[in-house]
Design a protein around this motif. Structure first.
Motif, mmCIF file in Angstrom:
data_model
loop_
_atom_site.group_PDB
_atom_site.id
_atom_site.type_symbol
_atom_site.label_atom_id
_atom_site.label_comp_id
_atom_site.label_asym_id
_atom_site.label_seq_id
_atom_site.Cartn_x
_atom_site.Cartn_y
_atom_site.Cartn_z
ATOM 1 N N ALA A 60 21.722 -50.621 3.727
ATOM 2 C CA ALA A 60 22.546 -51.182 4.796
ATOM 3 C C ALA A 60 23.718 -50.249 5.107
ATOM 4 O O ALA A 60 24.043 -50.014 6.277
ATOM 5 C CB ALA A 60 23.054 -52.563 4.400
ATOM 6 N N GLY A 61 24.345 -49.708 4.074
ATOM 7 C CA GLY A 61 25.451 -48.770 4.286
ATOM 8 C C GLY A 61 24.995 -47.494 4.959
ATOM 9 O O GLY A 61 25.693 -46.948 5.824
ATOM 10 N N MET A 62 23.821 -47.017 4.586
ATOM 11 C CA MET A 62 23.292 -45.803 5.215
ATOM 12 C C MET A 62 22.936 -46.044 6.676
ATOM 13 O O MET A 62 23.042 -45.132 7.491
ATOM 14 C CB MET A 62 22.078 -45.298 4.439
ATOM 15 N N SER A 63 22.524 -47.258 7.015
ATOM 16 C CA SER A 63 22.221 -47.539 8.415
ATOM 17 C C SER A 63 23.485 -47.597 9.259
ATOM 18 O O SER A 63 23.458 -47.250 10.437
ATOM 19 C CB SER A 63 21.432 -48.841 8.545
ATOM 20 N N VAL A 64 24.585 -48.017 8.654
ATOM 21 C CA VAL A 64 25.855 -48.039 9.375
ATOM 22 C C VAL A 64 26.400 -46.630 9.534
ATOM 23 O O VAL A 64 26.895 -46.248 10.590
ATOM 24 C CB VAL A 64 26.878 -48.939 8.643
ATOM 25 N N LEU A 65 26.299 -45.832 8.486
ATOM 26 C CA LEU A 65 26.830 -44.462 8.494
ATOM 27 C C LEU A 65 25.704 -43.448 8.664
ATOM 28 O O LEU A 65 25.548 -42.511 7.897
ATOM 29 C CB LEU A 65 27.576 -44.192 7.179
#
Length: 85
Positions: A60-65
């Motif tokens: 999820a964090g990688m999809s945001v960043l």
């Protein structure tokens, strides 16, 4: 819900709010701050909730960043080439 998952949700909400506002520098200072805060949160989630939930939060964090992740992948790929980096 554990405290680490609440922190991860607050991080995601903050990241999305930051993305809504215009920026002259394309949000890079905010991205570095989110990365610096997000990595310990992913570790905390993994420690409290297990590796599967930790991987979900990491994804999820990688999809945001996604732009910093793309640059990192490009940089690592260029290291393997002759004369790279």
């Amino acid at each position: 819900m554990t405290a680490s998952l609440i922190a991860a949700c607050v991080w995601a909400l903050t990241a999305n709010l930051i993305a809504m506002f215009p920026s002259r520098r394309q949000h890079w200072p905010a991205a570095w701050g989110l990365i610096a805060v997000g990595i310990p949160i992913v570790g905390w989630v993994t420690w409290q909730s297990g590796p599967l939930i930790g991987l979900v939060v990491l994804a999820a964090g990688m999809s945001v960043l996604r732009w910093p992740v793309r640059y990192l992948v490009r940089w690592v790929r260029d290291l393997g080439r002759p004369g790279g980096a």
